[in-house]
Design a protein around this motif. Structure first.
Motif, PDB file in Angstrom:
ATOM      1  N   LYS A   1      29.376  10.355  16.926  1.00  0.00           N
ATOM      2  CA  LYS A   1      27.983  10.131  16.309  1.00  0.00           C
ATOM      3  C   LYS A   1      27.242  11.362  16.401  1.00  0.00           C
ATOM      4  N   VAL A   2      26.855  11.833  17.751  1.00  0.00           N
ATOM      5  CA  VAL A   2      25.907  12.915  17.970  1.00  0.00           C
ATOM      6  C   VAL A   2      26.279  14.103  17.086  1.00  0.00           C
ATOM      7  N   SER A   3      27.782  14.314  17.158  1.00  0.00           N
ATOM      8  CA  SER A   3      28.034  15.720  16.330  1.00  0.00           C
ATOM      9  C   SER A   3      28.073  15.378  14.622  1.00  0.00           C
ATOM     10  N   ARG A   4      28.034  14.310  14.777  1.00  0.00           N
ATOM     11  CA  ARG A   4      27.735  13.741  12.929  1.00  0.00           C
ATOM     12  C   ARG A   4      29.269  14.017  12.402  1.00  0.00           C
ATOM     13  N   LEU A   5      30.454  14.019  13.023  1.00  0.00           N
ATOM     14  CA  LEU A   5      31.712  13.883  12.433  1.00  0.00           C
ATOM     15  C   LEU A   5      31.908  12.571  12.063  1.00  0.00           C
TER      16      LEU A   5
ATOM     17  N   THR B   1      42.578  14.067   7.485  1.00  0.00           N
ATOM     18  CA  THR B   1      43.003  14.427   8.865  1.00  0.00           C
ATOM     19  C   THR B   1      42.158  15.815   9.030  1.00  0.00           C
ATOM     20  N   LEU B   2      41.370  15.575  10.155  1.00  0.00           N
ATOM     21  CA  LEU B   2      40.580  16.568  10.422  1.00  0.00           C
ATOM     22  C   LEU B   2      40.793  16.960  11.985  1.00  0.00           C
ATOM     23  N   ILE B   3      40.950  18.327  12.380  1.00  0.00           N
ATOM     24  CA  ILE B   3      41.440  18.753  13.540  1.00  0.00           C
ATOM     25  C   ILE B   3      40.192  19.704  13.973  1.00  0.00           C
ATOM     26  N   VAL B   4      39.561  19.225  15.158  1.00  0.00           N
ATOM     27  CA  VAL B   4      38.406  19.961  15.798  1.00  0.00           C
ATOM     28  C   VAL B   4      38.582  20.531  17.000  1.00  0.00           C
ATOM     29  N   ARG B   5      38.011  21.668  17.489  1.00  0.00           N
ATOM     30  CA  ARG B   5      37.844  21.710  18.956  1.00  0.00           C
ATOM     31  C   ARG B   5      36.291  21.589  19.218  1.00  0.00           C
ATOM     32  N   ILE B   6      36.162  21.132  20.341  1.00  0.00           N
ATOM     33  CA  ILE B   6      34.971  20.846  20.943  1.00  0.00           C
ATOM     34  C   ILE B   6      34.167  22.212  21.713  1.00  0.00           C
ATOM     35  N   ASN B   7      33.009  22.575  21.103  1.00  0.00           N
ATOM     36  CA  ASN B   7      32.384  23.860  21.723  1.00  0.00           C
ATOM     37  C   ASN B   7      31.306  23.547  22.604  1.00  0.00           C
ATOM     38  N   LYS B   8      30.626  22.553  22.400  1.00  0.00           N
ATOM     39  CA  LYS B   8      29.727  21.959  23.504  1.00  0.00           C
ATOM     40  C   LYS B   8      29.269  20.703  23.211  1.00  0.00           C
ATOM     41  N   ILE B   9      28.602  20.100  24.406  1.00  0.00           N
ATOM     42  CA  ILE B   9      28.383  18.643  24.591  1.00  0.00           C
ATOM     43  C   ILE B   9      26.870  18.726  24.643  1.00  0.00           C
ATOM     44  N   LEU B  10      26.136  17.992  23.843  1.00  0.00           N
ATOM     45  CA  LEU B  10      24.672  17.712  23.877  1.00  0.00           C
ATOM     46  C   LEU B  10      24.619  16.273  23.855  1.00  0.00           C
ATOM     47  N   ASP B  11      23.476  15.593  24.406  1.00  0.00           N
ATOM     48  CA  ASP B  11      23.104  14.230  24.394  1.00  0.00           C
ATOM     49  C   ASP B  11      22.638  13.713  22.839  1.00  0.00           C
ATOM     50  N   THR B  12      21.671  14.582  22.477  1.00  0.00           N
ATOM     51  CA  THR B  12      20.982  14.366  21.021  1.00  0.00           C
ATOM     52  C   THR B  12      21.034  15.868  20.611  1.00  0.00           C
ATOM     53  N   THR B  13      21.064  15.904  19.009  1.00  0.00           N
ATOM     54  CA  THR B  13      20.938  17.082  18.322  1.00  0.00           C
ATOM     55  C   THR B  13      20.241  16.718  16.839  1.00  0.00           C
ATOM     56  N   LYS B  14      19.693  17.808  16.486  1.00  0.00           N
ATOM     57  CA  LYS B  14      19.450  17.774  15.140  1.00  0.00           C
ATOM     58  C   LYS B  14      20.503  17.994  14.072  1.00  0.00           C
ATOM     59  N   LYS B  15      20.361  17.758  12.840  1.00  0.00           N
ATOM     60  CA  LYS B  15      21.330  17.745  11.816  1.00  0.00           C
ATOM     61  C   LYS B  15      21.913  18.992  11.884  1.00  0.00           C
ATOM     62  N   ASP B  16      21.226  20.178  11.651  1.00  0.00           N
ATOM     63  CA  ASP B  16      21.772  21.590  11.644  1.00  0.00           C
ATOM     64  C   ASP B  16      22.091  22.192  12.919  1.00  0.00           C
ATOM     65  N   VAL B  17      21.938  21.598  14.108  1.00  0.00           N
ATOM     66  CA  VAL B  17      22.572  21.914  15.394  1.00  0.00           C
ATOM     67  C   VAL B  17      23.955  21.258  15.600  1.00  0.00           C
ATOM     68  N   ALA B  18      24.098  20.025  14.948  1.00  0.00           N
ATOM     69  CA  ALA B  18      25.170  19.260  15.282  1.00  0.00           C
ATOM     70  C   ALA B  18      26.555  20.081  14.970  1.00  0.00           C
ATOM     71  N   GLN B  19      26.569  20.873  13.926  1.00  0.00           N
ATOM     72  CA  GLN B  19      27.974  21.573  13.482  1.00  0.00           C
ATOM     73  C   GLN B  19      28.182  22.713  14.612  1.00  0.00           C
ATOM     74  N   GLU B  20      27.395  23.113  15.341  1.00  0.00           N
ATOM     75  CA  GLU B  20      27.712  24.060  16.414  1.00  0.00           C
ATOM     76  C   GLU B  20      28.498  23.222  17.805  1.00  0.00           C
ATOM     77  N   MET B  21      28.391  22.063  17.475  1.00  0.00           N
ATOM     78  CA  MET B  21      28.972  21.351  18.867  1.00  0.00           C
ATOM     79  C   MET B  21      30.719  21.492  18.506  1.00  0.00           C
ATOM     80  N   TYR B  22      31.139  21.718  17.335  1.00  0.00           N
ATOM     81  CA  TYR B  22      32.709  21.908  17.262  1.00  0.00           C
ATOM     82  C   TYR B  22      33.059  22.722  16.055  1.00  0.00           C
ATOM     83  N   THR B  23      34.299  23.051  16.177  1.00  0.00           N
ATOM     84  CA  THR B  23      34.853  24.064  15.474  1.00  0.00           C
ATOM     85  C   THR B  23      36.077  23.424  14.711  1.00  0.00           C
ATOM     86  N   ILE B  24      36.186  23.484  13.543  1.00  0.00           N
ATOM     87  CA  ILE B  24      37.118  22.766  12.716  1.00  0.00           C
ATOM     88  C   ILE B  24      38.510  23.876  12.570  1.00  0.00           C
ATOM     89  N   ILE B  25      39.346  23.343  13.150  1.00  0.00           N
ATOM     90  CA  ILE B  25      40.735  23.927  13.088  1.00  0.00           C
ATOM     91  C   ILE B  25      41.535  23.731  11.842  1.00  0.00           C
TER      92      ILE B  25
END
Length: 93
Positions: free
Chosen positions: A8-12, A55-79
């Protein structure tokens, strides 16, 4: 952090209840192991999400408790991201 909250927080996935439902149906893997919505995720975990025809495969880059929409994509990298053809999706169910 719990898997459903991370999604939810990462908006995936838009809503935590939807993330919980997808996970509890066995459509999410953490490091190639089936995950529940309450499973813990860590940095560098690889998530495989199967929902709809995607089917989506992602690697987690960082974990944040809350994010804004533009920062959420920094939480993961799409493989990788793949789409099933419509007829294959119907054959699965």
């Amino acid at each position: 952090m719990r898997l459903d909250k991370f999604l939810k927080v990462s908006r995936l996935i838009k809503r935590r209840s939807v993330a919980k439902e997808v996970a509890d149906k066995g459509r999410i893997l953490i490091n190639d192991k089936q995950a529940k919505s309450s499973s813990d995720v860590k940095v560098d975990d690889v998530l495989t999400l199967q929902y709809g025809t995607k089917t989506l495969i992602v690697r987690i880059n960082k974990i944040l408790d809350t994010t804004k929409k533009d920062v959420a994509q920094e939480m993961y990298t799409i493989i990788s991201e793949t789409m099933l053809p419509r007829d294959e999706k119907e054959a699965q169910f």
